[in-house]
Design a protein around this motif. Sequence first.
Motif, PDB file in Angstrom:
ATOM      1  N   ARG A 127     -30.223  60.173  73.553  1.00  0.00           N
ATOM      2  CA  ARG A 127     -31.520  60.564  74.122  1.00  0.00           C
ATOM      3  C   ARG A 127     -32.710  60.248  73.162  1.00  0.00           C
ATOM      4  N   GLU A 173     -39.108  54.446  74.642  1.00  0.00           N
ATOM      5  CA  GLU A 173     -40.203  54.650  75.797  1.00  0.00           C
ATOM      6  C   GLU A 173     -41.426  54.854  74.982  1.00  0.00           C
ATOM      7  N   ARG A 174     -41.525  55.748  73.947  1.00  0.00           N
ATOM      8  CA  ARG A 174     -42.761  55.826  73.123  1.00  0.00           C
ATOM      9  C   ARG A 174     -43.401  54.560  72.719  1.00  0.00           C
ATOM     10  N   ILE A 192     -42.352  44.599  74.205  1.00  0.00           N
ATOM     11  CA  ILE A 192     -41.604  45.876  74.125  1.00  0.00           C
ATOM     12  C   ILE A 192     -40.390  45.858  73.798  1.00  0.00           C
ATOM     13  N   ALA A 196     -42.684  51.627  73.755  1.00  0.00           N
ATOM     14  CA  ALA A 196     -43.281  50.572  74.889  1.00  0.00           C
ATOM     15  C   ALA A 196     -44.570  51.393  75.187  1.00  0.00           C
ATOM     16  N   ASN A 197     -44.746  52.396  75.401  1.00  0.00           N
ATOM     17  CA  ASN A 197     -46.188  53.090  75.882  1.00  0.00           C
ATOM     18  C   ASN A 197     -47.132  52.545  74.732  1.00  0.00           C
ATOM     19  N   VAL A 234     -33.518  56.599  73.257  1.00  0.00           N
ATOM     20  CA  VAL A 234     -34.319  56.149  74.449  1.00  0.00           C
ATOM     21  C   VAL A 234     -35.721  56.972  74.410  1.00  0.00           C
ATOM     22  N   SER A 235     -35.771  58.046  73.964  1.00  0.00           N
ATOM     23  CA  SER A 235     -37.331  58.504  73.696  1.00  0.00           C
ATOM     24  C   SER A 235     -38.110  57.710  72.977  1.00  0.00           C
ATOM     25  N   ALA A 281     -38.913  48.332  71.008  1.00  0.00           N
ATOM     26  CA  ALA A 281     -38.065  49.164  71.199  1.00  0.00           C
ATOM     27  C   ALA A 281     -36.816  49.042  70.192  1.00  0.00           C
TER      28      ALA A 281
END
Length: 479
Positions: free
Chosen positions: A459, A466-467, A7, A469-470, A462-463, A11
Motif C-alpha cells: 500500500r 500515485e503521489r 509517470i 503521478a499527481n 501504491v500511495s 513511480a
Amino acid sequence: MSLRARIRRAAGEAARQAAELLLEPATPAPASVAEEPRRKKRRSRNLAPLSRTVVEWYQADLAYASQLADNGNLIEVGRLRGALTRDAVVRGLVDTRFGGLVRQPRRCVGHPEVVRWLDGEQGRPGVWNHIYPPAELAQLDADGGICGVGVGEFVQEDGMGLPQLRRLDPQWLVYRRDEDRWQYRSSAGLLDVEPGNGRWVLHRPGGVNEPWKEGIWYSAGRAFIAKEHAINYRENYAGKLAHPARVAVSPQGASEDQSQSWFQSVMAWGVNTVFGMKTGYDVKLLESNGRGHEVFHAIIEHSNLEFMIAFVGQIVTQTGGVGFSNSDTFETMLYNRIESDGIALADTISTQGIEPVVWRYLGASCLSTPTRVEWDTRPPADMAAVAETLTKAAGAIKALREVMAVDGIPLDMRQLLSDFGVPVRGDVDGDAQPDDVAARILETWKRDYGATGALVAARALVSLAERAANDVEASLAAA
C-alpha cells in the motif's frame, strides 16, 4: 518523453525509495560479514610491501622456493610468478589463457534486483566493471593458475560510493599450517585473511589444502630459468664471434724484437687499420665453425614448448605446426583450460565477492536468492551450425510433444529451452522462465515481514506511486 513514460519513471523512483525505507535488513548478515567491522575508507595505496626484484634465477632457487612453500611461505613462488611475465612468450600465453577468460561473455544469474544492479538494464551500464575490474580479475585468475592461490582486497577510496576489488601480490601470503589460516604480510603489519568477510577474497583453484602444489610455477619456472641462461650464453657467444681472435704471423727468420713489434701492431688493430707487410708477414682471423650457438637455440625452443604445454596444454594453436589441420581438437583443449579457470574464478567471486557486497549495499532481502556470476567459455559459435541445431531441435521437440501427448506425459519445455540456450524474454535469473518481479518482491516481503507487513509495504508503494503521478501531472499542467 511521453506523459505515461514520465509517470512510470517517477513511480519507479518512488517505489525504489519506499523499498529502501521499508526493506531494512530483517535477517542477520552472513557470519563472516557481521564479524568484520565496516572498514574505514582509505586512499588508494598498495597494501603489499616493497618487493625485492630478483634479476637472475637459478635452478637451485626452485628447490628453495618449493621448500618455503611447503612451510606455508609463498614469497619465492610469488617472486617467480612476477619474473615469469618478463618473458614475451609467457606474457602472451598469460594473456591468451587468463586474459581470455575475462573477455568472454559474462552474465549474472539469481536475484533479479541484484542482477539488474550488477549488469544494468535497458542500455544502462551496471556496476560490475567498477566493483570487479576485468584487469584485476585477470591478474587474480593468473595468480591462481600460476601459483595455485591468489588474494584480493576490496578497497573503497575517498569520494567513491562503491568498493573495488584489488589484486594483491601473492608473494606476501603465509599459510599457518598449525592454525589452518592464511595471513598477509602487508605494509601495515601481519593481517588475517578471512575470505568472504567483505574485505578479503582468497582464490584457490589449486584446492583447499596446499594449493601451491597445483600451480604451474615449478614447471614454467624451470623452463624460464633455462631459457634466461641460454639467452645470456647465446649473447656472450655472439659477442665473441663478432670479435674473433687475430693471429699475427711472422716469418721464420724474424728476431724476437721483430716478432713482438709485429704482434703489437696487430694487437692494436682498430677501425680502418692498414698493414704494410713484407714477405713472410701475415694476418689471419681465428674463427669457430659457427655451430656452437645451436645448443642455445635448442634450449630456448624447448623452453618455449614447455611454456605452451604448461599454460594451454598443447602447442598447435600457438605454433600452427603438425596437426593444425585438426586444430579444432586443440582449440577445444585450450578452451577446456579456460573453462576450468572460469568455473574456479566464478565460484570464488560468487561466494566471497558478491554476497558481502550485496548485503552491504542492497540489504539482506536480496540474499534470499543466491546470485552467481558465470563466464561463457565455449568456443565462438558457428551461427549457421547454431541455426541448424535449433531447427533440428524444434522438429524433435514437436515430434516429442506429439508422441508424449498420446500417453499424457507433459514435456518440460523450460528444461529443453535451458539446455539449448534459447533466450526467453523476461528471464532474469537464468531458469528459462519469465520472471514475475512483483511476485518475487511480494514473496520476499511475506517471508521477512509476514502477510500484514507485506500488505503495508504494498500500500505504501501504491500511495507513493500515485503521489508521484499527481506531482508529474501538476508540473506538466503548470508548464
